[in-house]
Each structure stands twice: as structure tokens, then as C-alpha cells.
Scaffold this motif. Structure first.
Motif, PDB file in Angstrom:
ATOM      1  N   LEU B 122       0.838  -1.197   0.000  1.00 28.20           N
ATOM      2  CA  LEU B 122       0.000   0.000   0.000  1.00 28.20           C
ATOM      3  C   LEU B 122       0.874   1.249   0.000  1.00 28.20           C
ATOM      4  CD1 LEU B 122      -2.946  -0.875   2.401  1.00 28.20           C
ATOM      5  CD2 LEU B 122      -3.067  -0.370  -0.030  1.00 28.20           C
ATOM      6  N   ALA B 123       1.999   1.161   0.701  1.00 29.44           N
ATOM      7  CA  ALA B 123       2.927   2.284   0.721  1.00 29.44           C
ATOM      8  C   ALA B 123       3.489   2.530  -0.675  1.00 29.44           C
ATOM      9  CB  ALA B 123       4.062   2.010   1.706  1.00 29.44           C
ATOM     10  N   TYR B 124       3.578   1.469  -1.459  1.00 24.87           N
ATOM     11  CA  TYR B 124       4.022   1.602  -2.850  1.00 24.87           C
ATOM     12  C   TYR B 124       3.069   2.517  -3.619  1.00 24.87           C
ATOM     13  CZ  TYR B 124       4.901  -0.111  -7.643  1.00 24.87           C
ATOM     14  OH  TYR B 124       5.155  -0.224  -8.975  1.00 24.87           O
ATOM     15  N   TRP B 125       1.775   2.353  -3.370  1.00 22.25           N
ATOM     16  CA  TRP B 125       0.786   3.242  -3.993  1.00 22.25           C
ATOM     17  C   TRP B 125       1.016   4.687  -3.588  1.00 22.25           C
ATOM     18  CZ3 TRP B 125      -4.868   1.047  -3.583  1.00 22.25           C
ATOM     19  CH2 TRP B 125      -5.048   0.085  -4.579  1.00 22.25           C
ATOM     20  N   LEU B 126       1.154   4.866  -2.278  1.00 23.89           N
ATOM     21  CA  LEU B 126       1.357   6.223  -1.766  1.00 23.89           C
ATOM     22  C   LEU B 126       2.593   6.844  -2.391  1.00 23.89           C
ATOM     23  CD1 LEU B 126       0.609   6.026   2.049  1.00 23.89           C
ATOM     24  CD2 LEU B 126      -0.770   7.013   0.232  1.00 23.89           C
ATOM     25  N   LEU B 127       3.647   6.038  -2.452  1.00 22.80           N
ATOM     26  CA  LEU B 127       4.903   6.531  -3.001  1.00 22.80           C
ATOM     27  C   LEU B 127       4.706   6.995  -4.439  1.00 22.80           C
ATOM     28  CD1 LEU B 127       8.000   6.680  -2.403  1.00 22.80           C
ATOM     29  CD2 LEU B 127       8.178   4.532  -3.627  1.00 22.80           C
ATOM     30  N   ARG B 128       4.004   6.189  -5.206  1.00 24.20           N
ATOM     31  CA  ARG B 128       3.788   6.538  -6.606  1.00 24.20           C
ATOM     32  C   ARG B 128       2.981   7.828  -6.735  1.00 24.20           C
ATOM     33  NH1 ARG B 128       5.186   3.073 -10.516  1.00 24.20           N
ATOM     34  NH2 ARG B 128       4.070   4.296 -12.032  1.00 24.20           N
ATOM     35  N   GLY B 129       2.016   7.982  -5.823  1.00 23.83           N
ATOM     36  CA  GLY B 129       1.163   9.156  -5.900  1.00 23.83           C
ATOM     37  C   GLY B 129       1.873  10.439  -5.546  1.00 23.83           C
ATOM     38  N   SER B 130       3.036  10.331  -4.925  1.00 20.41           N
ATOM     39  CA  SER B 130       3.680  11.533  -4.409  1.00 20.41           C
ATOM     40  C   SER B 130       4.693  12.133  -5.386  1.00 20.41           C
ATOM     41  CB  SER B 130       4.349  11.234  -3.068  1.00 20.41           C
ATOM     42  OG  SER B 130       5.345  10.271  -3.258  1.00 20.41           O
ATOM     43  N   PHE B 131       4.758  11.598  -6.598  1.00 22.72           N
ATOM     44  CA  PHE B 131       5.692  12.168  -7.573  1.00 22.72           C
ATOM     45  C   PHE B 131       4.948  12.833  -8.715  1.00 22.72           C
ATOM     46  CE2 PHE B 131       8.558   9.053  -5.662  1.00 22.72           C
ATOM     47  CZ  PHE B 131       9.671   9.841  -5.472  1.00 22.72           C
ATOM     48  N   ARG B 132       5.445  13.975  -9.150  1.00 22.08           N
ATOM     49  CA  ARG B 132       4.885  14.621 -10.331  1.00 22.08           C
ATOM     50  C   ARG B 132       5.610  14.112 -11.573  1.00 22.08           C
ATOM     51  NH1 ARG B 132       2.686  19.847  -9.183  1.00 22.08           N
ATOM     52  NH2 ARG B 132       0.700  19.326  -8.217  1.00 22.08           N
ATOM     53  N   ASP B 133       6.915  14.062 -11.477  1.00 21.36           N
ATOM     54  CA  ASP B 133       7.731  13.694 -12.632  1.00 21.36           C
ATOM     55  C   ASP B 133       7.617  12.197 -12.902  1.00 21.36           C
ATOM     56  OD1 ASP B 133       9.682  14.159 -14.668  1.00 21.36           O
ATOM     57  OD2 ASP B 133      11.074  13.085 -13.382  1.00 21.36           O
ATOM     58  N   GLU B 134       7.270  11.862 -14.145  1.00 14.67           N
ATOM     59  CA  GLU B 134       6.994  10.465 -14.447  1.00 14.67           C
ATOM     60  C   GLU B 134       8.212   9.568 -14.324  1.00 14.67           C
ATOM     61  OE1 GLU B 134       4.820   9.714 -18.109  1.00 14.67           O
ATOM     62  OE2 GLU B 134       3.475  11.310 -17.474  1.00 14.67           O
ATOM     63  N   GLN B 135       9.333  10.072 -14.821  1.00 14.33           N
ATOM     64  CA  GLN B 135      10.540   9.243 -14.779  1.00 14.33           C
ATOM     65  C   GLN B 135      10.999   9.002 -13.360  1.00 14.33           C
ATOM     66  OE1 GLN B 135      13.741  10.613 -17.233  1.00 14.33           O
ATOM     67  NE2 GLN B 135      13.453   8.814 -18.533  1.00 14.33           N
ATOM     68  N   GLN B 136      10.931  10.062 -12.586  1.00 14.41           N
ATOM     69  CA  GLN B 136      11.350   9.946 -11.198  1.00 14.41           C
ATOM     70  C   GLN B 136      10.440   8.973 -10.458  1.00 14.41           C
ATOM     71  OE1 GLN B 136      11.267  13.639  -9.170  1.00 14.41           O
ATOM     72  NE2 GLN B 136      12.974  13.118  -7.819  1.00 14.41           N
ATOM     73  N   ARG B 137       9.142   9.109 -10.705  1.00 12.35           N
ATOM     74  CA  ARG B 137       8.178   8.215 -10.071  1.00 12.35           C
ATOM     75  C   ARG B 137       8.483   6.766 -10.434  1.00 12.35           C
ATOM     76  NH1 ARG B 137       2.789   8.466 -12.856  1.00 12.35           N
ATOM     77  NH2 ARG B 137       2.691  10.568 -12.011  1.00 12.35           N
ATOM     78  N   ALA B 138       8.717   6.542 -11.727  1.00 10.24           N
ATOM     79  CA  ALA B 138       8.970   5.174 -12.183  1.00 10.24           C
ATOM     80  C   ALA B 138      10.239   4.616 -11.531  1.00 10.24           C
ATOM     81  CB  ALA B 138       9.107   5.153 -13.702  1.00 10.24           C
ATOM     82  N   ARG B 139      11.290   5.407 -11.489  1.00 11.90           N
ATOM     83  CA  ARG B 139      12.565   4.890 -10.986  1.00 11.90           C
ATOM     84  C   ARG B 139      12.490   4.608  -9.492  1.00 11.90           C
ATOM     85  NH1 ARG B 139      16.966   8.401 -11.589  1.00 11.90           N
ATOM     86  NH2 ARG B 139      15.839   9.035 -13.434  1.00 11.90           N
TER      87      ARG B 139
END
Lengths: 73, 230
Positions: B122-139
């Protein structure tokens, strides 16, 4: 692929040949449901729910496939 | 449309399990009684979750190696399906536990670990939601995903074996213990596991394909906008 399917089938079939456990018939099970055939009602309901869900999944698969084709054009 | 072989296999297995799981003979055991059939439905869901999380981790590693956004998309969707299956496993386990153990959520190491493992995802979801930049979020989320899987496996498979658990096959190391299940049950149980894993994979691929279509549409709109500007 064929070989693997055959292997899996025979493995599953042979699993049944292993010695059976002793049966304690005093343990309460759904024997009434089984004897008056009502258990088949349960099986039918369960199967229909499954079939419905699978149909939904297949139709989704189709729709997405159509979208993909359109995108490729 | 022609379905690929594994989709047909999935359908056949699920139908076999839904009928055979109810009708085929099971051992007569005290306390469990007829609920032993839950093994065919509750446990395979967890197997499906494990498979989805493993695939998710696999694509996370693949993303880190290739930097291809498509791998990130697959990783996310597998994690999503995994979480859904995990949730189903948790709820069905609570229902079963209520009747077999007298408590929906006893303080059992396996249940606690599974809950912790799911919180990690679930924290993985939260983590993903907290990035604007797509590449940064993905990495960042790919790196996190690898760690999540690396904590999930010992949590669910190792820790419960080190203490005593209500779940069969968990004190000591008797995985798939010879006495937990007889051959009649295995005949339904294994197909159920394979069927559930395939079903999870199928649902994930549908979502992945939908996301790809979405991404392609987005790209096309971008191009059109650029063309009209120039």
C-alpha cells in the motif's frame, strides 16, 4: 507444450491412487445436502457465477483488442 | 476472436475448480468439517498474489535496467492485481478463521505478516502518488518495489515458520506437509492455484493493454497539439 499438458494430466490422475485416509463418518459434513441433491444447487450457482465473470473478462479482452486495432491504424 | 491457450486453460481450470471444489470428496475432519473446501479458494488467491508480486518485482528490475516506461506500467498493474488478490485472501481468511479458530483475525504470525506485507505494497501506492515527474516516479517506485518484494517473501514464508502458527505447515519447515492434504484434495488444489495465477495474469494484462492504449492516445493528442501550434 503438448508434452507438458500430458505430463500434468497423468500426474494429476495418478495422485488419486495413493492410499486413502481412514474415514471418520462421525464427523459432521454436508451429507444431507449431498443425499437430497441440494449440493448440486450450490455447485450450479457457483459455476454460473464463474461463467458470468469469465464471459465479462472475455468481452473486456475483446473490447481492448478492438481499441488496440484502432490505435494502430 | 481466438483466445490464447493459457486463457482457455485458465477458464477450464476455474470451471473445474468451481464444480469439483464443491462436489469432489474431501477428508472428514473435526472442527473444519465442510469448510476444508476453502483451501481450494482461499489459498490459491494468496498464490496468485505471490505470483503477481513476483512479476511486478521482475518488471521493476527490468525497468531499472532498460528505462523503458512500458516496463514500469506492467510493474504497477501486476502490483495492483496482486493487492486485489491479497485483499480477497485476507477477507476470505477472516471469514474462515471466524469459524475454524473462533476469531476472524487471531494474533497469528502468518496473518500479521501478511498484513504487514500488504501495508508495504500500500505504501508503494502512496509513493507513486507523491511524484509529479513520471521518470522519477517510475525509478523510485521500481527501487521500492524490489525492496517490497524482498521483505514480503521472508515475512510470509520465513517468519511464520520460525514460530508456531495456526496455519498448517508453518511451525518448523513442513511446507506442503504430507499430512496437511490428501491426494484427493491436491487434485483440485493444484489446478486451483494455477487457475488463480492465470486469472490474475489475465486481469493484469487487460489493464496493461488498456494503459498502453491510453498512453498511445495521449501521445497522439500531444502530436496533434504540436502540429497545430507550428
Amino acid at each position: 507444450m503438448k508434452k507438458i499438458v500430458f505430463l500434468a494430466t497423468f500426474l494429476l490422475l495418478s495422485a488419486n491412487l495413493v492410499a486413502q485416509q481412514t474415514v471418520g463418518s462421525d464427523v459432521e459434513m454436508a451429507d444431507t445436502m449431498r443425499s437430497n441433491g441440494k449440493i448440486y444447487v450450490v455447485a450450479a450457482v457457483f459455476a454460473i457465477v464463474m461463467i458470468g465473470l469469465i464471459f465479462y473478462l472475455v468481452s473486456l479482452d475483446r473490447k481492448i483488442g478492438r481499441l488496440e486495432k484502432e490505435i494502430k491504424k | 476472436m481466438k483466445l490464447t491457450w493459457w486463457k482457455i486453460l485458465c477458464i477450464l481450470l476455474l470451471l473445474f475448480v468451481s464444480i469439483g471444489g464443491v462436489l469432489l470428496p474431501v477428508p472428514r475432519l473435526n472442527i473444519l468439517n465442510e469448510t476444508i473446501r476453502n483451501v481450494y479458494f482461499h489459498v490459491p488467491v494468496w498464490f496468485g498474489m505471490m505470483a503477481m508480486m513476483a512479476l511486478s518485482g521482475w518488471y521493476a528490475v527490468k525497468y531499472l535496467r532498460t528505462n523503458d516506461a512500458d516496463n514500469d506500467l506492467q510493474s504497477v498493474e501486476f502490483a495492483n492485481t496482486g493487492l486485489l488478490l491479497g485483499l480477497l485472501g485476507y477477507v476470505t481468511g477472516a471469514i474462515w478463521g471466524n469459524y475454524a479458530w473462533g476469531d476472524p483475525l487471531p494474533k497469528d504470525p502468518k496473518i500479521l505478516s501478511a498484513a504487514a506485507g500488504m501495508l508495504v505494497y500500500l505504501a508503494y501506492w502512496l509513493l507513486r502518488g507523491s511524484f509529479r515527474d513520471e521518470q522519477q516516479r517510475a525509478r523510485v517506485s521500481a527501487i521500492y518495489n524490489v525492496f517490497a518484494f524482498a521483505t514480503f517473501v521472508p515475512l510470509v514464508f520465513v517468519l511464520p515458520r520460525m514460530t508456531d502458527s495456526l496455519h498448517p505447515g508453518n511451525g518448523g519447515n513442513p511446507a506442503f506437509g504430507r499430512y496437511d492434504m490428501n491426494s484427493e484434495m491436491r487434485m483440485v488444489f493444484y489446478p486451483a492455484c494455477v487457475g488463480m495465477i492465470l486469472l490474475g495474469y489475465w486481469i493484469s494484462t487487460l489493464r496493461i493493454r488498456l494503459r498502453r492504449v491510453d498512453a498511445a492516445l495521449f501521445e497522439r493528442e500531444d502530436q496533434l497539439a504540436e502540429r497545430s501550434r507550428s
